[in-house]
Design a protein around this motif. Sequence first.
Motif, mmCIF file in Angstrom:
data_model
loop_
_atom_site.group_PDB
_atom_site.id
_atom_site.type_symbol
_atom_site.label_atom_id
_atom_site.label_comp_id
_atom_site.label_asym_id
_atom_site.label_seq_id
_atom_site.Cartn_x
_atom_site.Cartn_y
_atom_site.Cartn_z
ATOM 1 N N SER A 1 0.857 -1.195 0.000
ATOM 2 C CA SER A 1 0.000 0.000 0.000
ATOM 3 C C SER A 1 0.887 1.238 0.000
ATOM 4 C CB SER A 1 -0.938 0.022 1.205
ATOM 5 O OG SER A 1 -0.277 0.486 2.362
ATOM 6 N N LEU A 2 0.443 2.281 -0.699
ATOM 7 C CA LEU A 2 1.217 3.520 -0.755
ATOM 8 C C LEU A 2 1.314 4.174 0.621
ATOM 9 C CD1 LEU A 2 0.121 5.197 -4.111
ATOM 10 C CD2 LEU A 2 2.149 3.834 -3.643
ATOM 11 N N ARG B 1 0.039 -1.435 -15.012
ATOM 12 C CA ARG B 1 -0.469 -0.909 -16.282
ATOM 13 C C ARG B 1 0.312 -1.565 -17.418
ATOM 14 N NH1 ARG B 1 -0.245 3.779 -12.988
ATOM 15 N NH2 ARG B 1 -2.374 4.262 -12.326
ATOM 16 N N ALA B 2 -0.245 -2.617 -17.955
ATOM 17 C CA ALA B 2 0.442 -3.417 -18.969
ATOM 18 C C ALA B 2 0.682 -2.656 -20.270
ATOM 19 C CB ALA B 2 -0.354 -4.697 -19.241
ATOM 20 N N ASP B 3 0.017 -1.534 -20.467
ATOM 21 C CA ASP B 3 0.193 -0.755 -21.690
ATOM 22 C C ASP B 3 1.138 0.437 -21.509
ATOM 23 O OD1 ASP B 3 -1.470 0.716 -20.030
ATOM 24 O OD2 ASP B 3 -2.894 1.255 -21.617
ATOM 25 N N ASP B 4 1.812 0.513 -20.372
ATOM 26 C CA ASP B 4 2.741 1.604 -20.109
ATOM 27 C C ASP B 4 3.897 1.544 -21.111
ATOM 28 O OD1 ASP B 4 3.826 3.668 -18.009
ATOM 29 O OD2 ASP B 4 5.491 2.285 -18.437
ATOM 30 N N PRO B 5 4.207 2.648 -21.807
ATOM 31 C CA PRO B 5 5.261 2.622 -22.829
ATOM 32 C C PRO B 5 6.637 2.183 -22.318
ATOM 33 C CG PRO B 5 3.943 4.607 -23.048
ATOM 34 C CD PRO B 5 3.511 3.935 -21.764
ATOM 35 N N ALA C 1 -1.012 0.906 -8.716
ATOM 36 C CA ALA C 1 -0.726 0.326 -10.037
ATOM 37 C C ALA C 1 0.472 1.016 -10.680
ATOM 38 C CB ALA C 1 -1.953 0.419 -10.937
ATOM 39 N N GLY C 2 0.597 2.322 -10.490
ATOM 40 C CA GLY C 2 1.747 3.041 -11.023
ATOM 41 C C GLY C 2 3.048 2.590 -10.381
ATOM 42 N N LEU C 3 3.006 2.387 -9.072
ATOM 43 C CA LEU C 3 4.189 1.893 -8.360
ATOM 44 C C LEU C 3 4.569 0.499 -8.865
ATOM 45 C CD1 LEU C 3 6.301 2.001 -6.055
ATOM 46 C CD2 LEU C 3 4.522 1.081 -4.571
ATOM 47 N N LEU C 4 3.592 -0.377 -8.995
ATOM 48 C CA LEU C 4 3.881 -1.737 -9.455
ATOM 49 C C LEU C 4 4.306 -1.753 -10.926
ATOM 50 C CD1 LEU C 4 1.122 -3.623 -7.477
ATOM 51 C CD2 LEU C 4 3.598 -3.793 -7.154
ATOM 52 N N THR C 5 3.842 -0.794 -11.705
ATOM 53 C CA THR C 5 4.314 -0.656 -13.089
ATOM 54 C C THR C 5 5.802 -0.318 -13.089
ATOM 55 O OG1 THR C 5 2.125 0.057 -13.828
ATOM 56 C CG2 THR C 5 3.986 0.573 -15.277
ATOM 57 N N PRO D 1 4.011 9.560 -2.039
ATOM 58 C CA PRO D 1 4.204 8.543 -3.073
ATOM 59 C C PRO D 1 3.377 8.794 -4.336
ATOM 60 C CG PRO D 1 3.987 7.498 -0.944
ATOM 61 C CD PRO D 1 3.653 8.965 -0.755
ATOM 62 N N ALA D 2 2.207 9.407 -4.176
ATOM 63 C CA ALA D 2 1.358 9.687 -5.336
ATOM 64 C C ALA D 2 2.027 10.671 -6.290
ATOM 65 C CB ALA D 2 0.005 10.211 -4.880
ATOM 66 N N HIS D 3 2.902 11.506 -5.760
ATOM 67 C CA HIS D 3 3.635 12.452 -6.609
ATOM 68 C C HIS D 3 4.488 11.700 -7.639
ATOM 69 C CE1 HIS D 3 5.993 15.918 -7.810
ATOM 70 N NE2 HIS D 3 7.083 15.253 -7.511
ATOM 71 N N HIS D 4 5.049 10.578 -7.257
ATOM 72 C CA HIS D 4 5.918 9.804 -8.151
ATOM 73 C C HIS D 4 5.188 8.724 -8.936
ATOM 74 C CE1 HIS D 4 9.664 11.596 -6.809
ATOM 75 N NE2 HIS D 4 9.170 11.564 -5.590
ATOM 76 N N PHE D 5 4.177 8.118 -8.335
ATOM 77 C CA PHE D 5 3.568 6.938 -8.949
ATOM 78 C C PHE D 5 2.066 7.049 -9.192
ATOM 79 C CE2 PHE D 5 7.217 5.487 -6.395
ATOM 80 C CZ PHE D 5 8.020 5.037 -7.437
ATOM 81 N N LYS D 6 1.443 8.082 -8.723
ATOM 82 C CA LYS D 6 0.004 8.312 -8.817
ATOM 83 C C LYS D 6 -0.787 7.363 -7.934
ATOM 84 C CE LYS D 6 -3.865 8.962 -11.941
ATOM 85 N NZ LYS D 6 -4.373 8.803 -13.267
ATOM 86 N N ASP D 7 -0.572 6.063 -8.095
ATOM 87 C CA ASP D 7 -1.332 5.077 -7.322
ATOM 88 C C ASP D 7 -0.534 3.771 -7.242
ATOM 89 O OD1 ASP D 7 -1.617 3.989 -9.882
ATOM 90 O OD2 ASP D 7 -3.730 4.532 -10.058
#
Length: 193
Positions: A33-34, A108-112, A56-60, A48-54
């Motif tokens: 958890s963030l 996010r499996a579609d992250d570039p 899923a962003g952290l795990l991406t 943490p949201a500043h860097h990863f948003k949420d």
Amino acid sequence: MTSERTYHHGDLRRALLTAALDVVAAEGPDALSLRDLARRAGVSHAAPAHHFKDRAGLLTAVATEGYALFADALADAPDLRERGVAYVRFATRHPAHFQVMFRPELYRADDPALLTAKARATETLRAGISTLPDAAHGEGPRLTGVAAWSLAHGFATLLLTGNLSDALEGRAPEDAFRALAGLVFAPGAAEEP
């Protein structure tokens, strides 16, 4: 002076990734958890949201870093068998990355950036197929690649979950994998380490 923690950190992004890897290694990705990571890093729960948003962003970010490290780990292996050994070695040295990388529902499996790192790792893995004699390709290079991936990934997963301790009979995991790969990809050519 306010009692809120201020945003002072040398490299908060790296600190959060490191803390996330520690949590995943110890408790699995579902425990992440963030808010807990912010507490561990000593920053406000919003930092943490500043860097990863949420989450899923952290795990991406964890998966992206994992695939980049994975491609690097495989790059120097001279042949398919040694790429499998490098695969197993990566899983044991980076168990948290390994747990996240192969669970696309977590990120996010579609992250570039993720797609770029994943494509590089996939290409590095597939390059090992070209080291096999044509006869070893059986149904074709694509299916041979799936067989090799299944063998290495299955072995690594069983190893990480503690399901191979008796089966290895005291052998080093890398030596056991080499023998196993020899049985599958060169019948009759496997040598005892």
